[in-house]
Design a protein around this motif. Structure first.
Motif, mmCIF file in Angstrom:
data_model
loop_
_atom_site.group_PDB
_atom_site.id
_atom_site.type_symbol
_atom_site.label_atom_id
_atom_site.label_comp_id
_atom_site.label_asym_id
_atom_site.label_seq_id
_atom_site.Cartn_x
_atom_site.Cartn_y
_atom_site.Cartn_z
ATOM 1 N N ASP A 100 -50.353 3.988 -12.152
ATOM 2 C CA ASP A 100 -50.302 4.396 -10.697
ATOM 3 C C ASP A 100 -49.819 3.532 -9.881
ATOM 4 O O ASP A 100 -48.781 3.694 -9.150
ATOM 5 N N ILE A 101 -50.461 2.225 -9.917
ATOM 6 C CA ILE A 101 -50.219 1.212 -8.888
ATOM 7 C C ILE A 101 -48.779 0.716 -9.226
ATOM 8 O O ILE A 101 -47.986 0.295 -8.305
ATOM 9 N N LEU A 102 -48.329 0.377 -10.687
ATOM 10 C CA LEU A 102 -47.072 0.003 -10.728
ATOM 11 C C LEU A 102 -46.028 0.949 -10.167
ATOM 12 O O LEU A 102 -45.256 0.503 -9.679
ATOM 13 N N LYS A 103 -46.208 2.056 -10.366
ATOM 14 C CA LYS A 103 -45.259 3.169 -9.766
ATOM 15 C C LYS A 103 -45.287 3.021 -8.273
ATOM 16 O O LYS A 103 -44.083 3.237 -7.643
ATOM 17 N N ARG A 104 -46.188 2.925 -7.459
ATOM 18 C CA ARG A 104 -46.534 2.857 -6.234
ATOM 19 C C ARG A 104 -45.766 1.445 -5.733
ATOM 20 O O ARG A 104 -44.914 1.711 -4.700
ATOM 21 N N ASP A 105 -45.809 0.503 -6.502
ATOM 22 C CA ASP A 105 -45.692 -0.807 -5.736
ATOM 23 C C ASP A 105 -44.203 -1.493 -6.222
ATOM 24 O O ASP A 105 -43.663 -2.331 -5.530
ATOM 25 N N ILE A 130 -53.363 -3.727 -5.905
ATOM 26 C CA ILE A 130 -51.990 -4.208 -5.388
ATOM 27 C C ILE A 130 -51.592 -4.792 -6.619
ATOM 28 O O ILE A 130 -52.062 -5.570 -7.595
ATOM 29 N N ALA A 131 -50.052 -4.477 -6.936
ATOM 30 C CA ALA A 131 -49.633 -5.365 -7.930
ATOM 31 C C ALA A 131 -48.748 -6.560 -7.311
ATOM 32 O O ALA A 131 -48.432 -6.633 -6.341
ATOM 33 N N VAL A 132 -49.142 -7.796 -8.078
ATOM 34 C CA VAL A 132 -48.830 -9.046 -7.597
ATOM 35 C C VAL A 132 -48.345 -9.983 -8.699
ATOM 36 O O VAL A 132 -48.505 -9.503 -9.879
ATOM 37 N N PRO A 164 -40.457 -8.136 -2.513
ATOM 38 C CA PRO A 164 -41.241 -9.231 -3.029
ATOM 39 C C PRO A 164 -42.399 -8.991 -3.443
ATOM 40 O O PRO A 164 -43.055 -8.052 -3.127
ATOM 41 N N ASP A 165 -42.732 -10.028 -4.162
ATOM 42 C CA ASP A 165 -44.333 -10.248 -4.415
ATOM 43 C C ASP A 165 -45.061 -10.451 -3.429
ATOM 44 O O ASP A 165 -44.744 -11.391 -2.744
ATOM 45 N N PRO A 166 -46.272 -9.860 -2.794
ATOM 46 C CA PRO A 166 -46.892 -10.133 -1.739
ATOM 47 C C PRO A 166 -47.517 -11.508 -1.498
ATOM 48 O O PRO A 166 -47.460 -12.047 -0.528
ATOM 49 N N GLN A 210 -46.266 -11.065 -16.566
ATOM 50 C CA GLN A 210 -45.998 -11.430 -15.197
ATOM 51 C C GLN A 210 -46.281 -10.728 -13.953
ATOM 52 O O GLN A 210 -46.246 -11.310 -12.713
ATOM 53 N N VAL A 211 -46.721 -9.459 -14.219
ATOM 54 C CA VAL A 211 -47.288 -8.846 -12.945
ATOM 55 C C VAL A 211 -48.904 -8.377 -13.258
ATOM 56 O O VAL A 211 -49.060 -7.823 -14.460
ATOM 57 N N ASP A 212 -49.828 -8.772 -12.500
ATOM 58 C CA ASP A 212 -51.036 -8.349 -12.266
ATOM 59 C C ASP A 212 -51.429 -7.142 -11.289
ATOM 60 O O ASP A 212 -50.639 -7.155 -10.433
ATOM 61 N N ILE A 213 -52.228 -6.227 -11.797
ATOM 62 C CA ILE A 213 -52.729 -5.486 -10.667
ATOM 63 C C ILE A 213 -54.274 -6.231 -10.267
ATOM 64 O O ILE A 213 -54.883 -6.212 -10.829
ATOM 65 N N ASP A 214 -54.079 -6.481 -8.990
ATOM 66 C CA ASP A 214 -55.075 -7.223 -8.328
ATOM 67 C C ASP A 214 -56.204 -6.273 -7.648
ATOM 68 O O ASP A 214 -55.701 -5.647 -6.906
ATOM 69 N N HIS A 215 -57.543 -6.764 -7.829
ATOM 70 C CA HIS A 215 -58.386 -6.172 -7.034
ATOM 71 C C HIS A 215 -58.451 -7.023 -5.660
ATOM 72 O O HIS A 215 -58.867 -8.156 -5.647
ATOM 73 N N VAL A 216 -58.237 -6.404 -4.561
ATOM 74 C CA VAL A 216 -58.136 -7.192 -3.519
ATOM 75 C C VAL A 216 -59.410 -7.864 -3.118
ATOM 76 O O VAL A 216 -59.475 -8.965 -2.579
ATOM 77 N N VAL A 217 -60.430 -6.852 -3.075
ATOM 78 C CA VAL A 217 -61.745 -7.398 -2.996
ATOM 79 C C VAL A 217 -62.190 -7.547 -4.650
ATOM 80 O O VAL A 217 -62.313 -6.551 -5.144
ATOM 81 N N PRO A 218 -62.398 -8.764 -5.129
ATOM 82 C CA PRO A 218 -62.632 -9.021 -6.582
ATOM 83 C C PRO A 218 -64.020 -8.145 -6.845
ATOM 84 O O PRO A 218 -64.736 -8.294 -6.110
ATOM 85 N N LEU A 219 -63.973 -7.732 -8.054
ATOM 86 C CA LEU A 219 -65.105 -6.901 -8.465
ATOM 87 C C LEU A 219 -66.373 -7.808 -8.312
ATOM 88 O O LEU A 219 -67.746 -7.172 -8.055
ATOM 89 N N SER A 220 -66.191 -9.176 -9.005
ATOM 90 C CA SER A 220 -67.334 -10.002 -8.872
ATOM 91 C C SER A 220 -67.815 -10.312 -7.564
ATOM 92 O O SER A 220 -68.921 -10.259 -7.087
#
Length: 238
Positions: free
Chosen positions: A81-86, A158-160, A106-108, A122-132
């Motif tokens: 879903d996030i890959l499709k969006r970003d 977000i894809a980064v 661009p990569d944000p 090469q692309v991660d889906i990042d948790h903007v607020v990390p789960l830890s």
């Protein structure tokens, strides 16, 4: 992933945080929506509870459910879903869920152009607020449904660029900001939005860093939207 360490490094990150901030990265309909440029992000910082970081004791990724659960019941996993969006120029394998390739432009986090191919790192889906970080600032006390919701909420994803993201670790705004200075205002506003939505607290240093960044872009929008803060009952976490 390694985290930034050392007071000098942190100070340098915060002092340069406001350089070149812009206001938005356009998201698809499933992602964060933006309010008007009325300073809502800066104002929202003061609504966050300030407490110390709790111990990481008991944290594991499994406490937030299986990775990329389809909590919005659209028959596609959250990562796709996030890959499709970003991504731009998205291509699929076998339907319209499994993303096989695309362009992050661009990569944000780095500002670079990144080509995504399934199976590449090469692309991660990042948790903007990390789960830890969330675990240490309130999520330890939630029921599993809320933790699963946070882990799969488009507002927090977000894809980064993978290599840039893996320098973030579980850092908050006081210890890590994107190297791409133009994205920092948007990034911090996203963290504020997620923490406000889910009732997560911030440390005093984190709040100060958030305000320092957003003072440089006082009209910054506050993202809204995403998924409900409770996942459907069929999802379980350890």
């Amino acid at each position: 992933m390694t985290r930034l360490r050392g007071g000098a490094v942190v100070a340098a990150v915060v002092l340069t945080a406001v350089a070149g901030c812009n206001t938005d990265k356009t998201k698809g309909a499933s992602g964060p929506e933006r309010t008007g440029g009325n300073g809502a992000a800066l104002a929202a910082v003061d609504s966050l509870t300030v407490k110390g970081r709790a111990p990481k004791t008991g944290y594991s990724r499994a406490r937030f459910g299986a990775a990329w659960a389809d909590t919005d019941s659209n028959s596609c996993d959250t990562r796709d879903d996030i890959l499709k969006r970003d991504l731009k120029d998205v291509k699929f394998t076998g339907g319209t869920c499994k993303v096989s390739s695309g362009l992050l432009e661009p990569d944000p986090y780095s500002g670079k152009k990144i080509t995504y191919r399934r199976g590449s790192s090469q692309v991660d889906i990042d948790h903007v607020v990390p789960l830890s970080d969330a675990w240490q600032k309130g999520a330890e006390y939630w029921d599993a449904s809320k933790r699963i919701a946070l882990a799969n909420d488009p507002l927090n994803l977000i894809a980064v660029d993978a290599s840039t993201n893996r320098g973030k670790g579980d850092g908050d705004a006081a210890t890590w900001l994107p190297p791409n200075a133009r994205y920092r205002c948007t990034y911090v506003a996203e963290q504020v939005a997620v923490k406000k939505k889910y009732g997560l607290w911030v440390t005093a240093a984190e709040k100060a860093a958030m305000k320092h960044v957003l003072n440089g872009c006082p009209g910054q929008n506050l993202p809204t939207g995403g998924n409900p803060t409770k996942a459907p009952e069929r999802f379980r976490a350890r």
